[in-house]
Design a protein around this motif. Structure first.
Motif, PDB file in Angstrom:
ATOM      1  N   PHE A   1       0.859  -1.185   0.000  1.00 51.07           N
ATOM      2  CA  PHE A   1       0.000   0.000   0.000  1.00 51.07           C
ATOM      3  C   PHE A   1       0.892   1.231   0.000  1.00 51.07           C
ATOM      4  CE2 PHE A   1      -2.524  -3.375   1.738  1.00 51.07           C
ATOM      5  CZ  PHE A   1      -3.824  -3.132   1.306  1.00 51.07           C
TER       6      PHE A   1
ATOM      7  N   VAL B   1       1.202   5.116   0.749  1.00 51.82           N
ATOM      8  CA  VAL B   1       0.518   6.189   1.478  1.00 51.82           C
ATOM      9  C   VAL B   1       1.318   7.484   1.362  1.00 51.82           C
ATOM     10  CG1 VAL B   1      -0.498   4.572   3.141  1.00 51.82           C
ATOM     11  CG2 VAL B   1       1.664   5.698   3.694  1.00 51.82           C
ATOM     12  N   PRO B   2       0.615   8.625   1.448  1.00 48.09           N
ATOM     13  CA  PRO B   2       1.313   9.902   1.325  1.00 48.09           C
ATOM     14  C   PRO B   2       2.301  10.113   2.475  1.00 48.09           C
ATOM     15  CG  PRO B   2      -1.088  10.198   1.304  1.00 48.09           C
ATOM     16  CD  PRO B   2      -0.819   8.788   1.690  1.00 48.09           C
ATOM     17  N   GLN B   3       3.133  11.095   2.317  1.00 49.96           N
ATOM     18  CA  GLN B   3       4.101  11.471   3.338  1.00 49.96           C
ATOM     19  C   GLN B   3       3.465  11.482   4.730  1.00 49.96           C
ATOM     20  OE1 GLN B   3       5.386  15.664   3.553  1.00 49.96           O
ATOM     21  NE2 GLN B   3       7.440  14.863   3.201  1.00 49.96           N
TER      22      GLN B   3
ATOM     23  N   PRO C   1       4.922  -9.714   0.282  1.00 52.54           N
ATOM     24  CA  PRO C   1       4.173  -8.611   0.906  1.00 52.54           C
ATOM     25  C   PRO C   1       2.662  -8.761   0.694  1.00 52.54           C
ATOM     26  CG  PRO C   1       5.952  -7.757  -0.459  1.00 52.54           C
ATOM     27  CD  PRO C   1       5.938  -9.232  -0.642  1.00 52.54           C
ATOM     28  N   ASN C   2       1.914  -8.462   1.739  1.00 53.29           N
ATOM     29  CA  ASN C   2       0.451  -8.447   1.684  1.00 53.29           C
ATOM     30  C   ASN C   2      -0.159  -9.746   1.129  1.00 53.29           C
ATOM     31  OD1 ASN C   2      -0.083  -5.749   2.739  1.00 53.29           O
ATOM     32  ND2 ASN C   2       1.024  -5.055   0.917  1.00 53.29           N
TER      33      ASN C   2
ATOM     34  N   VAL D   1      -2.941 -11.450   4.587  1.00 52.64           N
ATOM     35  CA  VAL D   1      -3.877 -10.430   5.086  1.00 52.64           C
ATOM     36  C   VAL D   1      -5.293 -10.830   4.682  1.00 52.64           C
ATOM     37  CG1 VAL D   1      -2.221  -8.529   5.060  1.00 52.64           C
ATOM     38  CG2 VAL D   1      -3.539  -9.029   3.001  1.00 52.64           C
TER      39      VAL D   1
ATOM     40  N   LEU E   1      -7.029  -6.203   7.723  1.00 50.60           N
ATOM     41  CA  LEU E   1      -6.941  -4.984   6.907  1.00 50.60           C
ATOM     42  C   LEU E   1      -7.951  -3.938   7.382  1.00 50.60           C
ATOM     43  CD1 LEU E   1      -6.459  -6.338   3.273  1.00 50.60           C
ATOM     44  CD2 LEU E   1      -4.779  -5.168   4.706  1.00 50.60           C
TER      45      LEU E   1
ATOM     46  N   TYR F   1      -1.938   6.629  12.156  1.00 50.66           N
ATOM     47  CA  TYR F   1      -0.630   6.301  11.603  1.00 50.66           C
ATOM     48  C   TYR F   1      -0.869   5.070  10.753  1.00 50.66           C
ATOM     49  CZ  TYR F   1       4.384   5.724  11.450  1.00 50.66           C
ATOM     50  OH  TYR F   1       5.677   5.628  11.009  1.00 50.66           O
ATOM     51  N   PRO F   2      -0.323   5.021   9.547  1.00 52.49           N
ATOM     52  CA  PRO F   2      -0.769   3.965   8.619  1.00 52.49           C
ATOM     53  C   PRO F   2      -0.229   2.573   8.896  1.00 52.49           C
ATOM     54  CG  PRO F   2       0.796   5.419   7.547  1.00 52.49           C
ATOM     55  CD  PRO F   2       0.545   5.994   8.892  1.00 52.49           C
TER      56      PRO F   2
ATOM     57  N   HIS G   1      10.004   3.646   4.125  1.00 51.99           N
ATOM     58  CA  HIS G   1       9.894   5.066   3.785  1.00 51.99           C
ATOM     59  C   HIS G   1      10.736   5.357   2.552  1.00 51.99           C
ATOM     60  CE1 HIS G   1       7.747   5.294   7.475  1.00 51.99           C
ATOM     61  NE2 HIS G   1       8.778   4.837   8.153  1.00 51.99           N
ATOM     62  N   ILE G   2      10.085   5.889   1.536  1.00 53.25           N
ATOM     63  CA  ILE G   2      10.736   6.055   0.231  1.00 53.25           C
ATOM     64  C   ILE G   2      11.040   7.532  -0.020  1.00 53.25           C
ATOM     65  CG2 ILE G   2      10.557   5.564  -2.235  1.00 53.25           C
ATOM     66  CD1 ILE G   2      10.320   3.062  -0.495  1.00 53.25           C
TER      67      ILE G   2
ATOM     68  N   TYR H   1       7.065   9.425   0.489  1.00 53.99           N
ATOM     69  CA  TYR H   1       5.877   8.612   0.744  1.00 53.99           C
ATOM     70  C   TYR H   1       6.321   7.317   1.398  1.00 53.99           C
ATOM     71  CZ  TYR H   1       7.324   6.277  -3.605  1.00 53.99           C
ATOM     72  OH  TYR H   1       8.036   5.616  -4.573  1.00 53.99           O
ATOM     73  N   SER H   2       5.357   6.496   1.790  1.00 58.64           N
ATOM     74  CA  SER H   2       5.702   5.257   2.483  1.00 58.64           C
ATOM     75  C   SER H   2       4.924   4.095   1.883  1.00 58.64           C
ATOM     76  CB  SER H   2       5.398   5.376   3.980  1.00 58.64           C
ATOM     77  OG  SER H   2       6.144   6.438   4.542  1.00 58.64           O
ATOM     78  N   LEU H   3       5.507   2.887   1.999  1.00 62.12           N
ATOM     79  CA  LEU H   3       4.868   1.676   1.496  1.00 62.12           C
ATOM     80  C   LEU H   3       4.590   0.745   2.667  1.00 62.12           C
ATOM     81  CD1 LEU H   3       7.075   0.992  -1.659  1.00 62.12           C
ATOM     82  CD2 LEU H   3       4.875   2.185  -1.523  1.00 62.12           C
ATOM     83  N   LEU H   4       3.408   0.135   2.662  1.00 63.90           N
ATOM     84  CA  LEU H   4       2.982  -0.675   3.798  1.00 63.90           C
ATOM     85  C   LEU H   4       2.732  -2.128   3.412  1.00 63.90           C
ATOM     86  CD1 LEU H   4       2.578   0.476   6.648  1.00 63.90           C
ATOM     87  CD2 LEU H   4       2.385   2.253   4.911  1.00 63.90           C
TER      88      LEU H   4
ATOM     89  N   TYR I   1       1.192  -5.372   5.296  1.00 64.26           N
ATOM     90  CA  TYR I   1       0.421  -5.673   6.504  1.00 64.26           C
ATOM     91  C   TYR I   1       0.490  -7.133   6.931  1.00 64.26           C
ATOM     92  CZ  TYR I   1      -1.464  -0.968   6.140  1.00 64.26           C
ATOM     93  OH  TYR I   1      -1.595   0.396   6.090  1.00 64.26           O
TER      94      TYR I   1
END
Lengths: 98, 501
Positions: free
Chosen positions: A89, A91-93, B46-47, B50, B55, B96-97, B145-146, B158-161, B163
């Motif tokens: 997924f 997600v924004p900053q 990844p994922n 889930v 989720l 927080y995601p 965190h990218i 941005y960030s990648l998740l 789960y």
């Protein structure tokens, strides 16, 4: 006394990472106050003898055995995501520079 | 990065008394997550592990994992805790995601276990760490965190998740404030986490491998001027992920706090990040107040009420506590504190026990695991037990030595062969032709040659200096490339030279 103050709404907005303009704060504070006021009437009805209820059913220990069940596929899991990248997924900053 | 002032550890302790609180998160080794049937296996794509529940999709309902509750009760009992008769889960709300639900399902004011203690040993002294609570909750997802320079959250675009980890059962174990440890505070912190890890492993509820994130420690630390009752303001150093780091983080924070306080400054209540490479901490976010999490009872899960007879059944089936077990083994093996500590540090207790179970005497089992095998593990930088030799094979080597088929030198070659993948001990012995030569006719020739080659030494022995025979034995051993039975060689040498042994 209002159910929720403008300051409390501003605080919640900060926790939620939402940027609200002054007029939005006024607007939401007023709306939320009405909602909280409506819900608060429940406690007017409930007497001292009625404890706060978190669960309406008199059940305990509802559990499942530790057995693996099928998961979604990554494609299914990500199907509703606004953005994805590398099967994750996106997600924004989350935080700024500071 | 701003320069942090430190005072020396000794100076800090001269003026201040450290107070610690340790929060340890343990990922349980259950097959499925805390509230859904998704697998917890490591290393999945990844994922791929889930479902709608983990989720946080609308309408999905959680159901508690019975094995996780049992593990929680057993951990509580092993920590001498009371077990709640009735307790609920609570929602810890935050934005927080790493949790797709926007809350973590945890326990708040009704933990499943509370008011216990764990005794730990530092330099032979027992120190009691009081346990405030142990509660059930779930792990969060993994973020990457990218963008930005450091791969950290600050400055990332941005960030990648993923789960897969979100929802894996966690037990959080929280100590009461640890006071009175003084200069030993960092060591007590390390000893506590080490003891807890042993306990968790002995219970079989988690492998508790810190390097895999299966066990993580937050170190809360504050200082108060010596003689003052009231605690100072604390900092909370998050995710300290090795035993050594626990000690270093506590030590660093003691020195940092003392520097701030001695200059008349105040400590900010905040979370701090520990940096493994430098052994330092840096400021994280300012700690949110508990009320900011707006905890409330989880309406989707009914209360957990462990039946008293079940709790007693679990109590009766608890394994021996690691500290008591270590003490018992130390006595059985007849080891000094120092030798026992070496065995412990080498991670040799289990392999020695298994070797003994396979029929070897304890002293022999310890000798090979702590000698040749520890040396080789050290050289190759692997764990003792990660080497490709089994306790049963070590026991077989002990047996071959005991019956006189191998001497120590040959046994080391057998170990080398087994580690090289040449097969089991007997196969290596056969393939390499390793066997002690005790056949008198074969040895006799070698003994005669040694005496002939060293007439001076032989004369000394004849004149009664029995100790000199060692040189002749050595010569025979050399000639037979170590395969001779040294005791028999000595007998033959003395016999030939007409001396009583």
């Amino acid at each position: 006394m209002p159910g929720i103050t403008r300051e409390e709404v501003a605080h919640l907005a900060r926790l939620s990472r939402l940027e609200l303009k002054d007029e939005e704060l006024d607007h939401f504070a007023e709306q939320l106050d009405v909602i909280i006021g409506a819900v608060a009437r429940v406690s007017e009805v409930a007497g001292q003898d009625v404890p706060p209820t978190s669960h309406p059913l008199p059940l305990t220990n509802v559990m499942r055995a530790d057995e693996v069940r099928p998961s979604l596929t990554p494609a299914e899991a990500l199907a509703g995501a606004p953005a994805s990248e590398e099967q994750r997924f996106r997600v924004p900053q989350i935080l700024g520079e500071d | 990065m701003s320069v942090v002032n430190l005072v020396s550890f000794e100076d800090a302790l001269a003026s201040y008394d450290p107070v610690m609180g340790l929060e340890v998160h343990v990922e349980l080794g259950t097959a499925t997550k805390m509230f859904c049937g998704c697998s917890t296996a490591l290393g999945a794509e990844p994922n791929s592990q889930v479902c709608p529940t983990c989720l946080g999709m609308p309408g999905a309902l959680p159901v508690v994992n019975a094995a996780a509750v049992e593990s929680a009760v057993r951990i509580g009992l092993a920590l001498n805790c009371e077990i709640a008769e009735w307790c609920r889960f609570a929602r810890k709300n935050y934005f927080y995601p790493d949790m797709p639900k926007n809350f973590q399902t945890s326990q708040y004011d009704e933990p499943i276990a509370f008011d216990g203690h764990l005794d730990v040993e530092v330099d032979g002294e027992v120190f009691r760490v009081d346990i405030e609570r142990a509660h059930m909750e779930e792990d969060t997802g993994k973020s990457s965190h990218i963008g930005g320079a450091t791969g950290r959250i600050h400055g990332a675009e941005y960030s990648l998740l993923d789960y897969n980890r979100a929802g894996i059962p966690l037990i959080e174990i929280v100590t009461k404030p640890i006071t009175g440890a003084g200069a030993k505070a960092p060591e007590v912190a390390k000893a506590y986490v080490a003891e807890l890890r042993e306990l968790i492993r002995a219970l079989g509820v988690s492998e508790a491998r810190m390097e895999m994130g299966q066990m993580r420690c937050d170190v809360n630390l504050s200082l108060r001027p010596i003689g003052q009752e009231k605690f100072g303001t604390r900092s909370e150093t998050k995710n300290v992920n090795s035993l050594r780091s626990v000690e270093r983080a506590a030590r660093f924070e003691i020195q940092r706090h003392a520097a701030v306080l001695s200059e008349g400054g105040t400590i900010v209540q905040e979370t701090r990040h520990f940096h493994e490479d430098e052994g330092t901490t840096t400021s994280g976010r300012v700690k949110e107040e508990a009320e900011d999490y707006r905890y409330f009872p989880e309406p989707d899960l009914v209360p957990v009420a462990p039946a008293r007879d079940w709790v007693e059944e679990l109590r009766a089936s608890l394994p021996e506590l690691p500290r008591l077990r270590r003490r018992r083994l130390q006595q059985e093996w007849g080891l000094s504190d120092k030798d026992m500590q070496s065995v412990l540090n080498a991670g040799a207790i289990e392999p020695i026990l298994e070797t003994v179970a396979a029929g070897a005497p304890a002293d022999q089992a310890r000798k090979w695991w702590m000698g040749e095998l520890a040396r080789r593990a050290n050289e190759s930088g692997t764990d003792l037990t990660a080497q490709p030799i089994t306790p049963a094979q070590v026991a077989r080597i002990c047996a071959l030595v005991a019956e006189g088929s191998l001497n120590d030198k040959l046994a080391r070659q057998v170990i080398e062969g087994v580690l090289n993948g040449e097969g089991g001990p007997d196969e290596v012995v056969a393939a390499r032709g390793l066997a002690v030569v005790s056949d008198d006719s074969a040895l006799g020739t070698a003994v005669d040659e040694a005496i002939a080659a060293n007439p001076g030494v032989a004369d000394k022995v004849r004149s009664g200096k029995v100790a000199a025979a060692g040189a002749l034995v050595g010569a025979v051993m050399k000639a037979t490339r170590g395969q001779a039975d040294a005791a028999r060689v000595k007998e033959l040498v003395l016999e030939r030279l007409g001396v009583e042994g």
